[in-house]
Motif scaffolding. Structure first.
Motif, mmCIF file in Angstrom:
data_model
loop_
_atom_site.group_PDB
_atom_site.id
_atom_site.type_symbol
_atom_site.label_atom_id
_atom_site.label_comp_id
_atom_site.label_asym_id
_atom_site.label_seq_id
_atom_site.Cartn_x
_atom_site.Cartn_y
_atom_site.Cartn_z
ATOM 1 N N PHE A 79 -0.674 -27.960 -11.797
ATOM 2 C CA PHE A 79 -0.116 -27.050 -12.800
ATOM 3 C C PHE A 79 1.267 -26.576 -12.359
ATOM 4 O O PHE A 79 2.182 -26.436 -13.173
ATOM 5 C CB PHE A 79 -1.064 -25.873 -13.026
ATOM 6 C CG PHE A 79 -0.535 -24.882 -14.024
ATOM 7 C CD1 PHE A 79 -0.290 -25.255 -15.340
ATOM 8 C CD2 PHE A 79 -0.261 -23.565 -13.659
ATOM 9 C CE1 PHE A 79 0.219 -24.357 -16.267
ATOM 10 C CE2 PHE A 79 0.243 -22.658 -14.575
ATOM 11 C CZ PHE A 79 0.481 -23.060 -15.884
ATOM 12 N N ALA A 130 4.698 -26.829 -14.407
ATOM 13 C CA ALA A 130 5.545 -25.665 -14.714
ATOM 14 C C ALA A 130 6.987 -25.941 -14.289
ATOM 15 O O ALA A 130 7.937 -25.681 -15.033
ATOM 16 C CB ALA A 130 5.006 -24.430 -13.987
ATOM 17 N N TRP A 144 -4.917 -25.594 -17.972
ATOM 18 C CA TRP A 144 -3.587 -24.973 -17.971
ATOM 19 C C TRP A 144 -2.482 -25.982 -18.298
ATOM 20 O O TRP A 144 -1.548 -25.672 -19.020
ATOM 21 C CB TRP A 144 -3.331 -24.275 -16.624
ATOM 22 C CG TRP A 144 -3.892 -22.885 -16.597
ATOM 23 C CD1 TRP A 144 -4.256 -22.124 -17.676
ATOM 24 C CD2 TRP A 144 -4.154 -22.071 -15.442
ATOM 25 N NE1 TRP A 144 -4.736 -20.890 -17.253
ATOM 26 C CE2 TRP A 144 -4.668 -20.841 -15.896
ATOM 27 C CE3 TRP A 144 -4.012 -22.273 -14.073
ATOM 28 C CZ2 TRP A 144 -5.031 -19.806 -15.031
ATOM 29 C CZ3 TRP A 144 -4.361 -21.249 -13.197
ATOM 30 C CH2 TRP A 144 -4.873 -20.017 -13.683
ATOM 31 N N ALA A 184 0.361 -25.905 -21.474
ATOM 32 C CA ALA A 184 1.631 -25.445 -20.886
ATOM 33 C C ALA A 184 2.801 -25.352 -21.864
ATOM 34 O O ALA A 184 3.687 -24.515 -21.675
ATOM 35 C CB ALA A 184 1.990 -26.319 -19.684
#
Ligand code: CMC
Length: 427
Positions: A82, A86, A221, A225
């Motif tokens: 994740f 990001a 997640w 995103a």
């Protein structure tokens, strides 16, 4: 070669440029339309309106494609962390090993929240929804972390703080709502592991990390995103366009996400499945209700503004849901109901005619339940996942030299001019 769209109005030819994206999507640039013709465009819900040029996320709603910075979401869900996702969204490229290490150190260094924030949490009424609390608390962060001197420093630190602290704040709100001791982030744990530990570790029962639960959270997640110009992202961009600070912009995104037609649908799906279960599993009633145009009820977790085929995120989520429940040896009656409901809805002419397929929220709640997340925290989980996307979209808008304050027009339909009537003469 430049393309134009021309039309004639009152004998005058109007020529508007066509903008073509890298995937061949076309838009008519109407930015001079009002100046040249006096017309504005009217598009309730902005279904045909492009609000910006963006290089972050590509979606094809007809083919069921979703890519972040060009990389298919399926590949990211399979291979990326994740944190890498990001970084990719915000910086435009996957990090090198060194960049990822630096990013991890910064996230770790900023993962604590000011101790005084705890007292804020304690003063919310017990029944408060965690999304309302999170939105308020993120806005409150500005008071705890006032603006820095240089814009560059301010942006970088604020983005890192949000990515690091919102996760801590979400877990903290859960602990405080249960009357339990807050568990602090640990430097030896990765992003997803740390969150699970902050949620479920207690002084009397140490939390044992399960790789299947960690994987499910990572994929959950990553799938959440970013999703280009959806309702909450547009809220973040609109608030940011007034040059409000990033905390305020993200806080407005959280509020928008709370709505049941948007991120709040993951909670609403579980509530709907629970209602069906309480009614003896009769999912046909829910389908009939959703089709009844005199009833505002909608089949939650079905339909999407952009996807007119199976949501690619839902495909991954459904598969992961099966795998997770099998690995954890959980038998969830809601999964059986969800599958029967999906099968029946997809054969139903109404859902076929309206192109209504399961969206990401249809199976995500069952995944979260299996990990142990309480239902009222589901949309908070979506918000943590969407944070990198909101930040990336906000940053892109700030870096855009043509970005203006968002200020749509309207067609006025009220009274034409009337004279003021003194109160004694009013009827
Ligand atoms: N159940 C029954 N009918 C539906 C549904 C549904 N879930 N979704 C759309 N319709 C019908 C709607 O009644 C309308 O019919 P008519 O034209 O006869 O009035 C037609 O389909 C078009 O609906 P719309 O509301 O104009 O379409 P939209 O693109 O504005 O709405 C949506 C998209 C997601 C809000 C809608 O499909 C919906 O309300 N779904 C249920 C809530 C949900 O699952 N939301 C999560 C979306 S995915 C997560 C996220 O990214 O936010």
């Amino acid at each position: 070669m430049d393309e134009f769209v021309t039309f004639t109005y009152n004998g005058k030819e109007i020529k508007l440029p066509v903008i073509i994206g890298t995937e061949g999507e076309k838009a008519i640039d109407i930015s001079t339309l009002r100046r040249d013709t006096g017309f504005i465009t009217l598009d309730p819900g902005y279904a045909n309106t492009g609000s910006c040029l963006s290089a972050i996320t590509y979606m094809d709603g007809e083919k069921g494609i979703l890519r972040y910075r060009g990389i298919p979401v399926e590949q990211l869900a399979e291979h990326a962390t994740f944190k890498e996702t990001a970084y990719l969204l915000i910086n435009g490229k996957l990090p090198t090993r060194e960049q990822l290490t630096r990013f991890s150190v910064m996230l770790n260094d900023n993962s604590l929240v000011h101790e005084d924030l705890k007292t804020f949490y304690q003063n919310f009424p017990r029944a408060s929804h965690p999304m309302g609390i999170l939105s308020s608390m993120v806005n409150a962060l500005r008071s705890f972390y006032p603006e820095l001197d240089t814009f560059e420093e301010e942006i970088n630190l604020t983005m890192t703080r949000l990515l690091a602290k919102v996760r801590t704040m979400a877990a903290m709100s859960y602990k405080i709502s249960r009357g339990h001791t807050v568990v602090y982030p640990r430097p030896d744990l990765a992003y997803c592991e740390n969150f699970l530990n902050m949620m479920f570790d207690t002084p009397v029962k140490p939390y044992e990390l399960n790789p299947a639960a960690v994987k499910a959270l990572r994929v959950f997640w990553i799938l959440h995103a970013d999703h280009e110009q959806n309702c909450s992202t547009s809220a973040v961009r609109v608030v940011g366009s007034a040059r409000a600070n990033l905390y305020a912009a993200i806080s407005s995104g959280i509020s928008a996400l709370w709505g049941p037609l948007h991120g709040g649908a993951n909670q609403a799906v579980i509530e709907m499945l629970n209602d069906i279960k309480a009614n003896g599993g009769d999912y046909k009633k829910a389908i009939a209700k959703a089709k009844d145009k005199t009833d505002p009820f909608r089949l939650m977790g079905f339909g999407h503004r952009v996807y007119k085929t199976y949501d690619p995120r839902a495909k991954i989520m459904k598969k992961m849901c099966d795998e997770l429940l099998e690995t954890l040896q959980i038998s969830d009656p809601l999964l059986d109901i969800a599958k029967e409901l999906e099968e029946a809805a997809r054969k139903d002419q109404y859902f076929i005619d309206y192109n209504l397929y399961p969206n990401i929220d249809f199976y995500s709640g069952i995944v979260l339940r299996a990990i142990g997340i309480p239902t009222n925290m589901f949309t908070v989980m979506f918000a943590i996942g969407r944070l990198p996307g909101w930040i990336a979209q906000w940053k892109e808008s700030m870096d855009d030299p043509n970005w203006k304050i968002c200020r749509p027009r309207q067609i006025y339909t009220g009274h034409t001019q009337e004279d003021f009537i003194p109160i004694q003469a009013r009827t």
